[in-house]
Design a protein around this motif. Structure first.
Motif, PDB file in Angstrom:
ATOM      1  N   ASP A  81       0.831  -1.203   0.000  1.00 15.36           N
ATOM      2  CA  ASP A  81       0.000   0.000   0.000  1.00 15.36           C
ATOM      3  C   ASP A  81       0.867   1.255   0.000  1.00 15.36           C
ATOM      4  OD1 ASP A  81      -2.453  -1.289  -0.030  1.00 15.36           O
ATOM      5  OD2 ASP A  81      -2.645  -1.285   2.163  1.00 15.36           O
ATOM      6  N   VAL A  82       1.885   1.266   0.844  1.00 13.90           N
ATOM      7  CA  VAL A  82       2.765   2.424   0.957  1.00 13.90           C
ATOM      8  C   VAL A  82       3.580   2.609  -0.320  1.00 13.90           C
ATOM      9  CG1 VAL A  82       4.757   3.350   2.212  1.00 13.90           C
ATOM     10  CG2 VAL A  82       2.880   2.299   3.465  1.00 13.90           C
ATOM     11  N   ALA A  83       3.923   1.532  -0.994  1.00 16.10           N
ATOM     12  CA  ALA A  83       4.779   1.597  -2.180  1.00 16.10           C
ATOM     13  C   ALA A  83       4.004   1.775  -3.485  1.00 16.10           C
ATOM     14  CB  ALA A  83       5.621   0.328  -2.270  1.00 16.10           C
ATOM     15  N   GLU A  84       2.677   1.753  -3.445  1.00 17.60           N
ATOM     16  CA  GLU A  84       1.876   1.882  -4.669  1.00 17.60           C
ATOM     17  C   GLU A  84       2.154   3.219  -5.342  1.00 17.60           C
ATOM     18  OE1 GLU A  84      -2.783   2.201  -6.106  1.00 17.60           O
ATOM     19  OE2 GLU A  84      -2.320   1.993  -3.979  1.00 17.60           O
ATOM     20  N   LEU A  85       2.504   3.162  -6.613  1.00 14.80           N
ATOM     21  CA  LEU A  85       2.840   4.370  -7.360  1.00 14.80           C
ATOM     22  C   LEU A  85       1.609   4.975  -8.021  1.00 14.80           C
ATOM     23  CD1 LEU A  85       6.140   3.271  -9.153  1.00 14.80           C
ATOM     24  CD2 LEU A  85       5.915   4.803  -7.187  1.00 14.80           C
ATOM     25  N   LYS A 136       6.031   8.322 -10.742  1.00 13.58           N
ATOM     26  CA  LYS A 136       7.083   9.159 -10.171  1.00 13.58           C
ATOM     27  C   LYS A 136       6.957   9.363  -8.670  1.00 13.58           C
ATOM     28  CE  LYS A 136       7.914  11.554 -14.451  1.00 13.58           C
ATOM     29  NZ  LYS A 136       8.262  12.782 -15.099  1.00 13.58           N
ATOM     30  N   GLN A 137       5.806   9.047  -8.094  1.00 11.42           N
ATOM     31  CA  GLN A 137       5.596   9.278  -6.671  1.00 11.42           C
ATOM     32  C   GLN A 137       4.615   8.225  -6.153  1.00 11.42           C
ATOM     33  OE1 GLN A 137       3.419  12.885  -5.595  1.00 11.42           O
ATOM     34  NE2 GLN A 137       4.795  13.235  -3.885  1.00 11.42           N
ATOM     35  N   THR A 138       4.761   7.886  -4.865  1.00 19.12           N
ATOM     36  CA  THR A 138       3.806   6.938  -4.301  1.00 19.12           C
ATOM     37  C   THR A 138       2.490   7.665  -4.003  1.00 19.12           C
ATOM     38  OG1 THR A 138       4.451   7.293  -1.987  1.00 19.12           O
ATOM     39  CG2 THR A 138       5.648   5.579  -3.223  1.00 19.12           C
ATOM     40  N   ARG A 139       1.408   6.935  -4.071  1.00 20.25           N
ATOM     41  CA  ARG A 139       0.086   7.489  -3.782  1.00 20.25           C
ATOM     42  C   ARG A 139       0.044   8.018  -2.345  1.00 20.25           C
ATOM     43  NH1 ARG A 139      -4.137   6.970  -6.683  1.00 20.25           N
ATOM     44  NH2 ARG A 139      -3.276   5.234  -7.836  1.00 20.25           N
ATOM     45  N   PHE A 140       0.682   7.289  -1.428  1.00 20.62           N
ATOM     46  CA  PHE A 140       0.665   7.662  -0.021  1.00 20.62           C
ATOM     47  C   PHE A 140       1.359   9.008   0.208  1.00 20.62           C
ATOM     48  CE2 PHE A 140       2.444   6.839   4.400  1.00 20.62           C
ATOM     49  CZ  PHE A 140       1.268   7.166   5.047  1.00 20.62           C
ATOM     50  N   LYS A 141       2.581   9.160  -0.313  1.00 21.27           N
ATOM     51  CA  LYS A 141       3.296  10.428  -0.129  1.00 21.27           C
ATOM     52  C   LYS A 141       2.597  11.574  -0.862  1.00 21.27           C
ATOM     53  CE  LYS A 141       7.828   9.035   1.343  1.00 21.27           C
ATOM     54  NZ  LYS A 141       9.267   9.067   1.081  1.00 21.27           N
ATOM     55  N   ASN A 142       1.984  11.271  -2.000  1.00 22.10           N
ATOM     56  CA  ASN A 142       1.230  12.285  -2.718  1.00 22.10           C
ATOM     57  C   ASN A 142       0.091  12.817  -1.844  1.00 22.10           C
ATOM     58  OD1 ASN A 142      -1.370  12.744  -4.586  1.00 22.10           O
ATOM     59  ND2 ASN A 142       0.461  13.435  -5.676  1.00 22.10           N
ATOM     60  N   ARG A 143      -0.624  11.924  -1.212  1.00 20.72           N
ATOM     61  CA  ARG A 143      -1.739  12.349  -0.358  1.00 20.72           C
ATOM     62  C   ARG A 143      -1.246  13.064   0.900  1.00 20.72           C
ATOM     63  NH1 ARG A 143      -6.025   7.398  -1.364  1.00 20.72           N
ATOM     64  NH2 ARG A 143      -6.316   7.907  -3.573  1.00 20.72           N
ATOM     65  N   LEU A 144      -0.116  12.637   1.433  1.00 14.17           N
ATOM     66  CA  LEU A 144       0.467  13.355   2.568  1.00 14.17           C
ATOM     67  C   LEU A 144       0.851  14.778   2.168  1.00 14.17           C
ATOM     68  CD1 LEU A 144       2.739  10.606   4.147  1.00 14.17           C
ATOM     69  CD2 LEU A 144       0.736  11.662   5.210  1.00 14.17           C
ATOM     70  N   ASN A 145       1.417  14.921   0.989  1.00 18.10           N
ATOM     71  CA  ASN A 145       1.790  16.250   0.509  1.00 18.10           C
ATOM     72  C   ASN A 145       0.567  17.138   0.279  1.00 18.10           C
ATOM     73  OD1 ASN A 145       4.713  16.617   0.285  1.00 18.10           O
ATOM     74  ND2 ASN A 145       4.610  14.806  -1.008  1.00 18.10           N
ATOM     75  N   TRP A 146      -0.526  16.556  -0.229  1.00 20.73           N
ATOM     76  CA  TRP A 146      -1.759  17.331  -0.389  1.00 20.73           C
ATOM     77  C   TRP A 146      -2.288  17.752   0.980  1.00 20.73           C
ATOM     78  CZ3 TRP A 146      -3.255  19.976  -4.278  1.00 20.73           C
ATOM     79  CH2 TRP A 146      -2.968  19.557  -5.582  1.00 20.73           C
ATOM     80  N   ALA A 147      -2.258  16.862   1.954  1.00 21.43           N
ATOM     81  CA  ALA A 147      -2.716  17.207   3.303  1.00 21.43           C
ATOM     82  C   ALA A 147      -1.875  18.354   3.855  1.00 21.43           C
ATOM     83  CB  ALA A 147      -2.629  15.986   4.219  1.00 21.43           C
ATOM     84  N   LYS A 148      -0.561  18.263   3.707  1.00 21.63           N
ATOM     85  CA  LYS A 148       0.337  19.319   4.173  1.00 21.63           C
ATOM     86  C   LYS A 148       0.049  20.630   3.450  1.00 21.63           C
ATOM     87  CE  LYS A 148       5.087  20.693   3.704  1.00 21.63           C
ATOM     88  NZ  LYS A 148       5.814  20.727   2.480  1.00 21.63           N
ATOM     89  N   SER A 149      -0.192  20.567   2.166  1.00 19.02           N
ATOM     90  CA  SER A 149      -0.468  21.766   1.386  1.00 19.02           C
ATOM     91  C   SER A 149      -1.741  22.465   1.868  1.00 19.02           C
ATOM     92  CB  SER A 149      -0.593  21.403  -0.096  1.00 19.02           C
ATOM     93  OG  SER A 149      -0.960  22.537  -0.841  1.00 19.02           O
ATOM     94  N   TYR A 150      -2.791  21.697   2.058  1.00 20.15           N
ATOM     95  CA  TYR A 150      -4.057  22.290   2.514  1.00 20.15           C
ATOM     96  C   TYR A 150      -3.915  22.870   3.919  1.00 20.15           C
ATOM     97  CZ  TYR A 150      -7.086  21.060  -1.388  1.00 20.15           C
ATOM     98  OH  TYR A 150      -7.694  21.016  -2.615  1.00 20.15           O
ATOM     99  N   LEU A 151      -3.204  22.178   4.802  1.00 23.01           N
ATOM    100  CA  LEU A 151      -2.973  22.700   6.155  1.00 23.01           C
ATOM    101  C   LEU A 151      -2.169  24.000   6.093  1.00 23.01           C
ATOM    102  CD1 LEU A 151      -2.114  19.366   7.990  1.00 23.01           C
ATOM    103  CD2 LEU A 151      -4.192  20.744   8.311  1.00 23.01           C
TER     104      LEU A 151
END
Length: 163
Positions: free
Chosen positions: A41-45, A50-65
């Protein structure tokens, strides 16, 4: 378990940022454990590869915050909770999502700049409003007389090659 959406990740990201300066990579490890995410799950691209789905969503959460002023960037790649973010956590909030963020002026400005306010307005319309919007979209998608282009929503005309 599937990777949670970015809104579900907002509160855990803010909690970690309130504990002190952090980075997305550190958040990823801790939040993956908190949500019991498997290695696949963590490694799913993403489809781009170019990026994992998990880190992408973390970055979106950080951006909105960040847009709401709940976190602040301390240096490249690092962030921490702003005073407003610590106040939110002390209030005992159980969930942070886009609706919750609307109480912060910075987020409202972001929505206006990004055009998201218009999208939210369309989504919030009544059933009749949605039916009207879909009817306009169907009519707008018809060929323009003379075959010069295809009319698309919002009044733009997309040129199509002549047959």
């Amino acid at each position: 378990m599937a990777v949670p959406d970015f809104q579900t990740l907002m509160l855990p990201v803010l909690r970690l940022a309130a504990a002190g300066e952090t980075r997305i990579a550190e958040c990823a490890v801790r939040i993956a454990e908190e949500f019991y995410l498997s290695d696949p799950d963590v490694a799913e691209l993403l489809p781009s590869g170019k990026q994992t789905r998990f880190k992408n969503r973390l970055n979106w959460a950080k951006s909105y915050l960040g847009q709401a002023g709940l976190i602040e960037i301390t240096r490249r790649g690092h962030f921490r909770a702003a005073q407003a973010g610590r106040d939110v956590l002390q209030s005992g909030v159980a969930k942070i999502d886009r609706n919750f963020l609307e109480r912060f002026p910075g987020y409202l400005e972001f929505k206006t700049r990004s055009g998201q306010a218009a999208e939210d307005e369309i989504a919030a319309r009544t059933c009749r409003g949605r039916a009207d919007w879909h009817a306009r979209r169907r009519v707008g998608g018809a060929h323009v007389p003379g075959g010069r282009g295809v009319r698309v929503p919002h009044g733009h005309v997309r040129r199509t090659p002549r047959a």
